[in-house]
Write a protein that holds these residues in place. Structure first.
Motif, PDB file in Angstrom:
ATOM      1  N   ARG A  12       0.841  -1.204   0.000  1.00  0.00           N
ATOM      2  CA  ARG A  12       0.000   0.000   0.000  1.00  0.00           C
ATOM      3  C   ARG A  12       0.875   1.252   0.000  1.00  0.00           C
ATOM      4  O   ARG A  12       0.555   2.248  -0.659  1.00  0.00           O
ATOM      5  CB  ARG A  12      -0.925   0.002   1.210  1.00  0.00           C
ATOM      6  CG  ARG A  12      -2.066  -1.022   1.115  1.00  0.00           C
ATOM      7  CD  ARG A  12      -3.053  -0.832   2.249  1.00  0.00           C
ATOM      8  NE  ARG A  12      -3.635   0.515   2.188  1.00  0.00           N
ATOM      9  CZ  ARG A  12      -4.037   1.195   3.256  1.00  0.00           C
ATOM     10  NH1 ARG A  12      -3.886   0.686   4.459  1.00  0.00           N
ATOM     11  NH2 ARG A  12      -4.569   2.393   3.120  1.00  0.00           N
ATOM     12  N   LEU A  13       1.976   1.219   0.742  1.00  0.00           N
ATOM     13  CA  LEU A  13       2.911   2.350   0.749  1.00  0.00           C
ATOM     14  C   LEU A  13       3.486   2.576  -0.643  1.00  0.00           C
ATOM     15  O   LEU A  13       3.577   3.719  -1.119  1.00  0.00           O
ATOM     16  CB  LEU A  13       4.027   2.093   1.757  1.00  0.00           C
ATOM     17  CG  LEU A  13       5.205   3.081   1.745  1.00  0.00           C
ATOM     18  CD1 LEU A  13       4.720   4.503   2.014  1.00  0.00           C
ATOM     19  CD2 LEU A  13       6.264   2.675   2.757  1.00  0.00           C
ATOM     20  N   LEU A  14       3.871   1.490  -1.326  1.00  0.00           N
ATOM     21  CA  LEU A  14       4.411   1.612  -2.679  1.00  0.00           C
ATOM     22  C   LEU A  14       3.372   2.217  -3.621  1.00  0.00           C
ATOM     23  O   LEU A  14       3.684   3.072  -4.455  1.00  0.00           O
ATOM     24  CB  LEU A  14       4.850   0.236  -3.185  1.00  0.00           C
ATOM     25  CG  LEU A  14       5.371   0.181  -4.620  1.00  0.00           C
ATOM     26  CD1 LEU A  14       6.568   1.090  -4.806  1.00  0.00           C
ATOM     27  CD2 LEU A  14       5.724  -1.251  -4.993  1.00  0.00           C
ATOM     28  N   SER A  15       2.121   1.779  -3.464  1.00  0.00           N
ATOM     29  CA  SER A  15       1.050   2.324  -4.301  1.00  0.00           C
ATOM     30  C   SER A  15       0.880   3.823  -4.074  1.00  0.00           C
ATOM     31  O   SER A  15       0.682   4.591  -5.022  1.00  0.00           O
ATOM     32  CB  SER A  15      -0.260   1.587  -4.008  1.00  0.00           C
ATOM     33  OG  SER A  15      -1.314   2.102  -4.792  1.00  0.00           O
ATOM     34  N   LEU A  16       0.984   4.265  -2.812  1.00  0.00           N
ATOM     35  CA  LEU A  16       0.876   5.692  -2.511  1.00  0.00           C
ATOM     36  C   LEU A  16       2.008   6.479  -3.181  1.00  0.00           C
ATOM     37  O   LEU A  16       1.782   7.528  -3.785  1.00  0.00           O
ATOM     38  CB  LEU A  16       0.919   5.919  -1.000  1.00  0.00           C
ATOM     39  CG  LEU A  16      -0.283   5.457  -0.166  1.00  0.00           C
ATOM     40  CD1 LEU A  16      -0.021   5.714   1.308  1.00  0.00           C
ATOM     41  CD2 LEU A  16      -1.550   6.160  -0.621  1.00  0.00           C
ATOM     42  N   LEU A  17       3.230   5.959  -3.059  1.00  0.00           N
ATOM     43  CA  LEU A  17       4.388   6.672  -3.614  1.00  0.00           C
ATOM     44  C   LEU A  17       4.337   6.750  -5.135  1.00  0.00           C
ATOM     45  O   LEU A  17       4.895   7.682  -5.733  1.00  0.00           O
ATOM     46  CB  LEU A  17       5.678   5.990  -3.165  1.00  0.00           C
ATOM     47  CG  LEU A  17       5.984   6.066  -1.663  1.00  0.00           C
ATOM     48  CD1 LEU A  17       7.205   5.215  -1.332  1.00  0.00           C
ATOM     49  CD2 LEU A  17       6.213   7.513  -1.232  1.00  0.00           C
ATOM     50  N   GLN A  18       3.680   5.784  -5.775  1.00  0.00           N
ATOM     51  CA  GLN A  18       3.544   5.813  -7.231  1.00  0.00           C
ATOM     52  C   GLN A  18       2.399   6.707  -7.677  1.00  0.00           C
ATOM     53  O   GLN A  18       2.321   7.075  -8.840  1.00  0.00           O
ATOM     54  CB  GLN A  18       3.335   4.394  -7.768  1.00  0.00           C
ATOM     55  CG  GLN A  18       4.566   3.506  -7.671  1.00  0.00           C
ATOM     56  CD  GLN A  18       4.314   2.110  -8.190  1.00  0.00           C
ATOM     57  OE1 GLN A  18       3.171   1.671  -8.323  1.00  0.00           O
ATOM     58  NE2 GLN A  18       5.389   1.389  -8.477  1.00  0.00           N
ATOM     59  N   ARG A  19       1.517   7.042  -6.737  1.00  0.00           N
ATOM     60  CA  ARG A  19       0.336   7.810  -7.113  1.00  0.00           C
ATOM     61  C   ARG A  19       0.646   9.276  -7.352  1.00  0.00           C
ATOM     62  O   ARG A  19       0.067   9.908  -8.226  1.00  0.00           O
ATOM     63  CB  ARG A  19      -0.733   7.676  -6.024  1.00  0.00           C
ATOM     64  CG  ARG A  19      -2.088   8.245  -6.427  1.00  0.00           C
ATOM     65  CD  ARG A  19      -3.048   8.276  -5.251  1.00  0.00           C
ATOM     66  NE  ARG A  19      -3.194   6.963  -4.611  1.00  0.00           N
ATOM     67  CZ  ARG A  19      -3.836   6.788  -3.463  1.00  0.00           C
ATOM     68  NH1 ARG A  19      -4.365   7.829  -2.819  1.00  0.00           N
ATOM     69  NH2 ARG A  19      -3.930   5.576  -2.938  1.00  0.00           N
ATOM     70  N   SER A  22       5.195  13.313  -4.179  1.00  0.00           N
ATOM     71  CA  SER A  22       5.761  13.445  -2.833  1.00  0.00           C
ATOM     72  C   SER A  22       4.678  13.309  -1.772  1.00  0.00           C
ATOM     73  O   SER A  22       3.535  13.733  -1.971  1.00  0.00           O
ATOM     74  CB  SER A  22       6.458  14.806  -2.689  1.00  0.00           C
ATOM     75  OG  SER A  22       7.031  14.958  -1.412  1.00  0.00           O
ATOM     76  N   TRP A  23       5.081  12.677  -0.643  1.00  0.00           N
ATOM     77  CA  TRP A  23       4.189  12.524   0.500  1.00  0.00           C
ATOM     78  C   TRP A  23       4.949  12.894   1.767  1.00  0.00           C
ATOM     79  O   TRP A  23       6.117  12.549   1.908  1.00  0.00           O
ATOM     80  CB  TRP A  23       3.720  11.066   0.644  1.00  0.00           C
ATOM     81  CG  TRP A  23       2.802  10.588  -0.431  1.00  0.00           C
ATOM     82  CD1 TRP A  23       3.155  10.157  -1.678  1.00  0.00           C
ATOM     83  CD2 TRP A  23       1.377  10.464  -0.346  1.00  0.00           C
ATOM     84  NE1 TRP A  23       2.045   9.773  -2.379  1.00  0.00           N
ATOM     85  CE2 TRP A  23       0.936   9.949  -1.582  1.00  0.00           C
ATOM     86  CE3 TRP A  23       0.438  10.733   0.656  1.00  0.00           C
ATOM     87  CZ2 TRP A  23      -0.412   9.699  -1.852  1.00  0.00           C
ATOM     88  CZ3 TRP A  23      -0.907  10.478   0.391  1.00  0.00           C
ATOM     89  CH2 TRP A  23      -1.317   9.976  -0.850  1.00  0.00           C
TER      90      TRP A  23
END
Length: 318
Positions: A12-19, A22-23
């Motif tokens: 899920r973290l990887l999916s966020l970073l690809q979305r 920057s986070w």
């Protein structure tokens, strides 16, 4: 806090970073329902798997997924997976030499991993569609990548070019953009020796290499329109301008951009501009469009249409 396995959370973290680019740590914590410390541990797990996650400290800092030394696995949602699969199927029969095999390998991997429901949708869509295209001029992937980098980095390019009529010449150009018509690739560039803008077919290029000479981009025409004019009018003996009683949008769907250019005119008419070496051939195609037509130029196209009409009348009489 949400409870879930470490592997699921890392994905899920990887999916966020690809979305998005920057986070912040706080945003990730809120999305995953974990502490900042857990976020840091999960980031380290991604790094150990080869994902180059960059971290910046301070106000406005956060995490960003960057480019690494090798290509790590990607996470795709349903729509992205379908679009990728369909694009790979098209690329498997494309114009870039050597890309077909790579596209098929990638498609095989993707097809193997897709859920059955998505695999069925992709296959149904592909089997229900087709393409009517002639033989495509293939180019090497190396030439395509070399020119793409030169356009991006604004460096001059040298190559040998085989003209449509005549021999080969050495060219030095300042590349702007590559345009594809679906069957051929073209480069719009400033020809340094000829002091003018030119279009070049990529399949006629040889010994393509970049130089160390960087250039400042000149004011230039719209690349797509410039290439379209070059391929629909410039190479031909005749350039015809014909008015048609229809909208440009209506006629445009019947005229591929590499065949002719359609522009809005007045009073419900549009203007078709197309080139040809055989005027009777052009008259046939204008007549087949099925609209009222007025030939503006050349006058010889009217004579060709008259001869064609006489021949068809005689054929109908027999």
């Amino acid at each position: 806090m949400k409870t879930e396995g470490t592997t699921e959370r890392v994905l899920r973290l990887l999916s966020l970073l690809q979305r998005r680019p920057s986070w912040t740590a706080a945003e990730i914590s809120a999305e995953l329902g974990v502490t900042d410390r857990s976020v840091r541990r999960d980031v380290e797990r991604l790094r150990s798997l080869g994902y180059p996650v960059r971290a910046t400290a301070g106000v406005g800092g956060g995490y960003q997924l960057g480019a690494g030394a090798r290509m790590p696995p990607l996470l795709l949602d349903d729509q992205e997976a379908m679009a990728t699969a369909l694009s790979l199927r098209l690329a498997a029969g494309g114009t870039v030499a050597g890309a077909e095999e790579a596209a098929l390998r990638a498609l095989t991997k993707l097809d193997q991993m897709m859920p059955p429901r998505l695999r069925a949708e992709v296959r149904a869509l592909h089997s229900a569609t087709g393409a009517l295209t002639g033989p495509a001029a293939q180019i090497s992937a190396e030439v395509l990548l070399t020119l793409a980098r030169a356009c991006r980095e604004a460096v001059r390019v040298r190559f040998r070019y085989a003209a449509r009529v005549g021999g080969e010449t050495n060219r030095t150009v300042e590349p702007v953009q590559m345009i594809t018509t679906g069957q051929r690739w073209y480069l719009m560039a400033y020809d340094v020796d000829r002091d003018d803008w030119r279009t070049f077919r990529l399949d006629r290029m040889d010994e393509v290499e970049t130089t160390t000479w960087r250039f400042r981009l000149r004011e230039h025409p719209d690349p797509a329109q410039y290439v379209q004019n070059a391929v629909t009018a410039a190479p031909y003996r005749y350039v015809a301008r014909v008015r048609l009683r229809a909208s440009a949008e209506e006629v445009g769907v019947q005229i591929p951009p590499q065949v002719g250019r359609v522009e809005e005119d007045q009073d419900g008419w549009c203007l078709l501009i197309a080139g040809a070496d055989d005027l009777e051939w052009l008259a046939v195609h204008v007549a087949r469009l099925g609209y009222d037509a007025q030939v503006l130029e050349p006058v010889a196209l009217r004579d060709a249409a008259a001869r064609l009409g006489q021949g068809l009348t005689a054929l109908a009489g027999r």
